[in-house]
Design an enzyme around this catalytic site. Structure first.
Site, PDB file in Angstrom:
ATOM      1  N   LEU A   1       2.861 -41.451 -21.257  1.00 51.68           N
ATOM      2  CA  LEU A   1       2.604 -41.091 -22.651  1.00 51.68           C
ATOM      3  C   LEU A   1       1.718 -42.167 -23.249  1.00 51.68           C
ATOM      4  O   LEU A   1       1.929 -43.360 -23.021  1.00 51.68           O
ATOM      5  CB  LEU A   1       3.918 -41.015 -23.437  1.00 51.68           C
ATOM      6  CG  LEU A   1       4.509 -39.638 -23.724  1.00 51.68           C
ATOM      7  CD1 LEU A   1       5.780 -39.787 -24.562  1.00 51.68           C
ATOM      8  CD2 LEU A   1       3.519 -38.737 -24.439  1.00 51.68           C
ATOM      9  N   ASP A   2       0.754 -41.748 -24.038  1.00 44.89           N
ATOM     10  CA  ASP A   2      -0.152 -42.670 -24.713  1.00 44.89           C
ATOM     11  C   ASP A   2       0.631 -43.642 -25.600  1.00 44.89           C
ATOM     12  O   ASP A   2       1.663 -43.268 -26.160  1.00 44.89           O
ATOM     13  CB  ASP A   2      -1.093 -41.833 -25.583  1.00 44.89           C
ATOM     14  CG  ASP A   2      -2.194 -42.661 -26.179  1.00 44.89           C
ATOM     15  OD1 ASP A   2      -3.227 -42.791 -25.538  1.00 44.89           O
ATOM     16  OD2 ASP A   2      -1.992 -43.193 -27.278  1.00 44.89           O
ATOM     17  N   PRO A   3       0.175 -44.887 -25.753  1.00 44.15           N
ATOM     18  CA  PRO A   3       0.851 -45.815 -26.668  1.00 44.15           C
ATOM     19  C   PRO A   3       0.978 -45.279 -28.088  1.00 44.15           C
ATOM     20  O   PRO A   3       1.952 -45.565 -28.780  1.00 44.15           O
ATOM     21  CB  PRO A   3      -0.035 -47.059 -26.624  1.00 44.15           C
ATOM     22  CG  PRO A   3      -0.661 -47.022 -25.268  1.00 44.15           C
ATOM     23  CD  PRO A   3      -0.882 -45.569 -24.981  1.00 44.15           C
TER      24      PRO A   3
END
Length: 465
Positions: free
Chosen positions: A85-87
């Site tokens: 998951l993207d930051p």
């Protein structure tokens, strides 16, 4: 009750399988794994798992032991993820423990549900709130009805253009490297077929009723020209037209000139810096400190606070309600969109493309993954990240319950079954190993590393989701 469960696990129950955790905003997926390992390794709950691993290693031949890399020699709880998951994003992050890591490839191609907040009126280089503004548009005529009409073109199957000014590699090189090095922009940009089975506005925010906003920083003109040229290639390719070669050539020339100027500036600064002797630097430092030792961080008895992991604070927090808005008046509208999509879908691209279709520009302000496969946010098989930090007396029983849900299934979920065969056909180049440096983590562009007791990570060079 929790104590009894903990005693039972200490007596020899091996905890392994697949569960999910609610990843916080600003943290990388790899950092979540590191934090879990740091908590699980010394625990009583995972002692039987580590004891089994130690026993297996003792039976290995000398050849097998020599083959084991130094990174893998430490005895740690073996973990992996089922898609990063993207930051900038929060939500469902699937984790495998022990033998459960072998099942993570089943989630490579499964569908996912996201909720994202879109802010209209501006486009950024990274398609989200942490990038630089490339252009602004007139948002006065943007209404819910206008957006709902535009969304019709994004339902079902279509070919999506990935985020262009990102860490996505084109011809083996991240696109931002073309701009930095003054290299010609590739004239063919790979698209991918995606399938959107659900796409709807769940909340609409009228101007002046929300705290979402554009970033303050704007890109330089040369950078805008480069990105504009890249978008020109993408737009013409999607429409099946020939790109404006003159515009692209001009952007490439300006980029090369900018790189040459920056390079000469750096060389000049280095020459000036070399004129300052080490003694002068030491004298300046001593004068600045006035002969005193460097102050320690605040805390009891001067003890320094333990540092956070390098993947903990990768995204600046959202603006506070008292911070000034980057516009006059009420500002643009925004909306929350819920979607169910296939793997490989870029939510940020949808936000950007939606703004382009309406003609005012748009970007992603928030993103949450609420479901991946059978793992759903807020259910027993998806833990809260904060529970991991509350101590073993809190997380041990929850981990056991979540892993029991996985291990006691009568059969694998229908979706996992259907994706297992497809996952085996994924080209080896598309599956990231734990020895590779992870590129920018894209929501929907998730690839699990091989099961491992260690994780490696390089903080993304740009700040996209």
């Amino acid at each position: 009750m929790r104590l009894n469960k903990l005693v039972r696990m200490v007596d020899g129950k091996i905890l392994e399988g697949v569960f999910a955790i609610n990843k916080p905003v600003g943290m990388s997926s790899y950092q979540v794994i590191r934090d879990c390992q740091n908590v699980f390794d010394p625990s009583a709950a995972f002692a039987p798992l580590l004891a089994r691993e130690k026993s297996l290693r003792e039976k290995e031949s000398q050849y097998q032991k020599r083959r084991r890399s130094k990174v893998k020699q430490d005895l740690r709880v073996k973990m992996g993820h089922g898609g990063t998951l993207d930051p900038l994003a929060s939500g469902v992050l699937i984790l495998g423990v022990g033998k459960g890591t072998k099942a993570l490839s089943n989630f490579l191609l499964c569908t996912k549900t996201y909720e994202t907040v879109v802010v209209f009126g501006a486009s950024t280089d990274t398609y989200d709130r942490v990038g630089k503004i490339i252009k602004k548009g007139d948002y006065k005529g943007v209404t819910r009805e206008v957006v709902e009409e535009a969304l019709k073109g994004f339902r079902g199957k279509y070919r999506q253009m990935p985020p262009l000014y990102s860490a996505l590699k084109m011809e083996g090189k991240p696109l931002y490297e073309y701009a930095r090095e003054g290299k010609p922009i590739p004239r063919e940009i790979e698209t991918r077929e995606v399938d959107v089975t659900e796409l709807e506005i769940s909340e609409w925010y009228e101007p002046g009723t929300h705290n979402h906003r554009w970033p303050v920083e704007e890109a330089g003109q040369a950078e805008k020209n480069v990105i504009g040229a890249v978008w020109e290639v993408a737009k013409s390719q999607t429409a099946g037209e020939k790109p404006d070669e003159a515009k692209i050539e001009k952007a490439e020339q300006e980029t090369k000139a900018l790189e040459d100027f920056s390079s000469k500036k750096r060389e000049a600064e280095e020459r000036v810096d070399d004129l300052v002797s080490d003694e002068q630097r030491a004298a300046k430092k001593a004068k600045a400190n006035d002969g005193k030792a460097e102050p320690m961080m605040s805390g009891a008895l001067g003890v320094k606070a333990p540092p956070k992991g390098k993947g903990s604070d990768l995204i600046p927090p959202p603006p506070g309600p008292d911070e000034p808005f980057p516009w006059e008046g009420k500002g643009p509208p925004a909306c929350k969109i819920r979607m169910t999509v296939t793997s490989g879908f870029y939510v940020r691209s949808l936000c950007h493309d939606l703004g382009e279709k309406i003609g005012c520009g748009a970007m992603m302000a928030e993103l949450a993954r609420t479901r991946q496969g059978q793992f759903i946010l807020g259910t027993d098989n998806c833990m809260e990240y904060d529970d991991i930090l509350k101590g073993e007396q809190v997380w041990a029983s929850k981990i056991e319950s979540a892993l029991d849900l996985w291990n006691n299934q009568d059969a694998k979920p229908a979706e996992a079954k259907s994706t297992e065969a497809a996952a085996k056909e994924v080209p080896a180049a598309e599956v990231k190993t734990e020895t590779e440096k992870p590129t920018q983590e894209e929501a929907g562009n998730q690839e699990p590393p091989k099961e491992t007791g260690q994780v490696k990570e390089e903080v993304p060079k740009d700040t996209a989701a």
